[in-house]
Design an enzyme around this catalytic site. Structure first.
Site: not given
Ligand code: PHE
Ligand code: ZN
Length: 851
Positions: A124, A258-260, A293, A315
């Protein structure tokens, strides 16, 4: 300078070629990793007849390209690869690419990179294009099958395990997902294993993967994960949907976590905790981020964003959900106060400066620059307002409809609002302005008491923001309660809906003129501009039934004291001091609440408040004033401090729970005050006796605040030298508590050390981030700190543009200050902009701030 191409929301077009399935093979090697991708396309003649196929790709060495097995001869450009329509079959086809990438040289920490010998990814927002040629946009959702070839013992990717053998592992993710949720990890890792049984009986294997030796610091994160999973089932009816859920801790990470899908990757500081190494604040953040996450699995992953302009869709909602969760786990009152404090410190600051942008922006140059407090925290506030306006039951119905209607889709803010309109029958046309217009509304209040009728006239003022000079009125939910002069509540909280610029609300049947408690619970992200006497504030601080407004009354009093002192008042008046003496000894109040109320307003917060009122803040005067205020408070509380410290002393085993943490917070607040009077004796003793990091760090900070603490710093270093996360605290505390004229020098001394590993974002932030968090030190008149920050941004930028751009926001407040400081900061921004080879990230930020 790097070219600055602007992307517009209005230009959105669906992707031309539907993609069903993706097969990836990784042959891992630090210098030359091979990535083979087989993309299964399913042409849809209705969609974009005759369109070329465009794939994103950056920094890839193309080895091979084939369509249904036939080699193709297409040359990539700097940002991707185009296959002319004439080459594309009308039937489903497979495009195969093989590329080579070098994870070892990847210091930007985006794409596939290495951290301490371990491979990991961050995709992301647009990092997947640094891994392979792909339509790297969130509205392209496909099923992924991944094969990893490497001799490393642990090989992880998204979804469920699909086989493994010596030197390889395969993973299959049954859920279609956008590329930004792809993840891969490979390394010598060990797991803390656990499991979870979902309501419908699915057994989920949970693992937290860390470096050997760190397993003992994962228990709290695991516990928080299981509580999050249960909470999402109970409160939102959302169950987990895979057989495994993996979390990996990495030391080099640009953000928090990060929520992968099925494979969350975390900054190690948001996973690892033990009483000896983590503070209560760390524990609280770990709990919140683990939840955040995890909650993304439904709000972000199952329902994702159509494009990056819709970032707040996932978000804002997910922050709102994690805030609810933390409130349920701990204290709603304390959580709300902390969240509002953070909102004001970061989002109001952003909203009132050159970087102001709507919760849903309509253009950007670099999307990484839009992971902001506005998108996240104001995005969450907007959802809180929506819930307040429609009510809890309707909110729950709307969320059910949202999940039912959009599961598996890439959605927009329009979709989100439509769900609420359909579920509640409300027209949200006006409400939508919260998403499309930047700026913090200001609310003024007029009261009238006549013939037994009390009326409140509310007026909203909408300040101009970059690109949005004029705005239409917003819907503002204003929660109000009324108190009798004897302190009884005569009107419980009611939500007034302000929809026009100016509107009056009447309350009848009151026996006497009431005292109003306005904007209870901080019911809308606005600034309440209201002159209230110190006596009335003290009354609310003593009697308000709304805990947020109780705290707010004390805060407003304190800000008035601080402003007066900075403007030359000789002494601290009695109202605030007397109120604090009473509050601190009121054992019916939660110690955590009392600790928050005792905390003096920050200097940056105060500077913002003054600037918004049209006054010019003087950083040096504010600093001196705040110290005098603390001394006066310490004096007034002196008789009470020993008893309070005794009462908040924790006996028995450490627990990171809210009750103990609250006691420690109050205890350490008292220690800080006491050390202003006893020359540091109590803090030295506390440091020597401390058995947990919260107490050690608090004692150390108390000593540094009075210009002492060198032996303690040395002892701390000797003990924790080998621990990266703890040493980050050691670096940070020295910069945060350096005297204004010593701040730049302290940073110079610390950055010269061999263990100032500036390519590690945590270490960089612990020193350079702390430099700008020390308000008086950063704004010291000679401009040395400004220069130092700019030097470090320019040094970091070529290695890690994302973190450099983020740290540059220290300059966003320059217009608040006197012309001398303005000139110094502008000169640094100009120097940055004049540098050749600047990243798109930093160039965009510096341009907007200078503009
Ligand atoms: N999507 C992540 C979060 O808020 C944040 C994130 C964004 C991490 C971009 C890495 C790069 O949970
Ligand atoms: Zn988030």
């Amino acid at each position: 300078m790097t070219q600055q191409t602007t992307v517009y929301l209005a230009d959105y077009r669906p992707y031309s070629h539907p993609l069903d399935r993706v097969e990836l093979t990784f042959r891992l090697a630090p210098q030359a990793t091979r990535v083979v991708a087989r993309l299964h396309f399913r042409p849809d003649p209705a969609r974009s007849p005759g369109a070329d196929l465009r794939l994103d790709g950056e920094g890839l060495r193309l080895i091979r390209l084939a369509l249904d097995g036939t080699p193709l001869d297409c040359q990539p450009d700097d940002t991707g690869l185009t296959l002319p329509a004439a080459l594309l079959p009308a039937d489903p086809f497979v495009l195969e690419t093989e590329v080579e990438i070098a994870p070892v040289g990847n210091t930007a920490l985006e794409g596939l990179y290495m951290s301490n010998g371990m491979y990991c990814t961050q995709c992301e927002a647009e990092g997947f294009r640094k891994i392979t040629y792909y339509p790297d946009r969130p509205d392209v959702m496909a099923r992924f099958h991944v094969r990893i070839e490497s001799d490393l013992p642990v090989l992880l990717s998204n979804g469920n395990p699909a086989g493994q053998g010596p030197g390889w592992a395969e993973w299959d993710d049954p859920w279609p997902k956008p590329a930004y949720l792809f993840a891969l990890v490979a390394g010598e890792l060990v797991a803390l294993p656990d499991h979870f049984l979902t309501t419908s009986g699915r057994e989920v294997a949970l693992n937290i993967w860390v470096r050997a030796g760190d397993e003992s610091r994962c228990a709290y994160a695991m516990d928080a994960l299981k509580r999050s999973m249960r909470w999402d089932e109970q409160v939102y009816g959302r169950e987990y949907d895979l057989d495994v859920f993996n979390i990996v801790a990495v030391d080099d990470f640009n953000m928090g976590a990060m929520e992968n899908k099925g494979l969350n990757i975390f900054n190690s500081k948001l996973v690892l905790a033990s009483p000896q190494t983590a503070t209560d604040t760390d524990y609280e953040r770990i709990e919140a981020v683990i939840a955040h996450e995890y909650f993304h699995n439904w709000t972000g992953n199952r329902i994702t964003c159509r494009d990056w302009f819709q970032l707040c869709l996932k978000e804002g909602l997910t922050v709102f959900r994690d805030q609810q969760f933390s409130g349920d786990m701990r204290s709603h009152a304390v959580k709300r106060i902390e969240d509002v404090q953070a909102l004001r410190a970061r989002q109001f600051r952003e909203d009132q400066g050159p970087l102001a942008h709507p919760v849903r922006p309509d253009s950007f140059v670099e999307i990484n620059n839009f992971y902001t407090a506005t998108v996240y925290e104001k995005g969450a506030e907007v959802i809180g307002m929506l819930k307040r306006l429609v009510g809890d039951a309707e909110y729950a119905r709307a969320l059910d409809l949202y999940f039912a209607r959009h599961d598996g889709e890439a959605a927009t803010i329009e979709d989100w609002l439509k769900v609420f309109e359909d579920a509640t029958g409300r027209d949200l046309g006006q409400f939508k302005r919260w998403y499309t217009e930047a700026g913090t509304p200001r609310l003024t209040v007029q009261e009238e008491w006549k013939d037994g009728i009390y009326s409140l006239t509310l007026e909203q003022h909408l300040p101009p923001t970059p690109g949005q000079p004029v705005k239409a009125p917003k819907v503002i939910p204003v929660a109000v309660g009324l108190l009798n002069p004897n302190g009884d509540e005569v009107q419980p909280t009611t939500v007034l809906e302000l929809t026009e610029t100016r509107q009056s609300f009447r309350f009848e049947g009151l026996a006497s003129r009431p005292v109003a408690s306005i904007l209870r619970g901080f019911s809308a992200p606005v600034v309440l501009d209201r002159a209230v006497s110190a006596a009335e504030r003290a009354f609310l601080l003593a009697h308000d039934t709304d805990p947020f407004n109780r705290w707010e009354a004390g805060r407003a009093l304190a800000k008035e004291v601080l402003a007066d002192l900075a403007a030359g008042a000789p002494t601290v008046g009695p109202d605030w001091l007397e109120a604090m003496v009473r509050l601190v000894q009121d054992d019916s109040l939660d110690p955590a609440f009392r600790a928050l109320a005792l905390r003096l307003p920050g200097e940056d917060d105060m500077a913002a408040t003054l600037a918004a009122a049209g006054k010019q803040p003087d950083p040096a005067a504010l600093h001196t004033a705040r110290r005098r205020m603390a001394a006066a408070l310490a004096g007034a509380l002196a008789p009470a401090l020993p008893g309070l410290m005794e009462a908040t002393q924790i006996t028995g085993a450490f627990s990171p729970d809210a009750v103990q943490a609250g006691k420690r917070a109050l205890h350490n607040a008292c220690l800080g005050l006491l050390s202003l009077r006893d020359g540091g004796a109590a803090a030295e003793a506390a440091f020597a006796a401390a058995t947990n990091m919260t107490d050690s760090l608090a004692a150390l900070a108390a000593l540094l605040e009075i210009g002492r603490g060198q032996p303690q710093l040395d002892a701390f270093e000797a003990r924790w030298r080998g621990d990266r996360l703890v040493m980050d605290k050691w670096f940070m505390v020295q910069v945060l508590h350096a005297a204004p004229d010593q701040t730049a020098r302290t940073v110079e001394r610390l950055t010269a050390r061999a263990d100032f590993d500036w390519k590690n974002p945590n270490r960089f932030r612990s020193v350079i981030g702390a430099l700008s968090a020390n308000h008086a030190g950063f704004h010291y008149q000679d401009g040395a700190s400004y220069r130092l920050l700019a030097d470090w941004l320019l040094r970091l930028d070529p290695k890690n543009p994302q973190t450099a751009a983020r740290m540059s926001t220290a300059f966003e407040t320059w217009r608040r200050y006197d012309s001398g400081r303005q000139g110094l900061i502008r000169a640094e921004l100009a120097r940055i902009l004049a540098t050749s080879g600047l990243s798109r990230d930093l160039a965009e930020m510096a341009t907007r701030m200078a503009g």
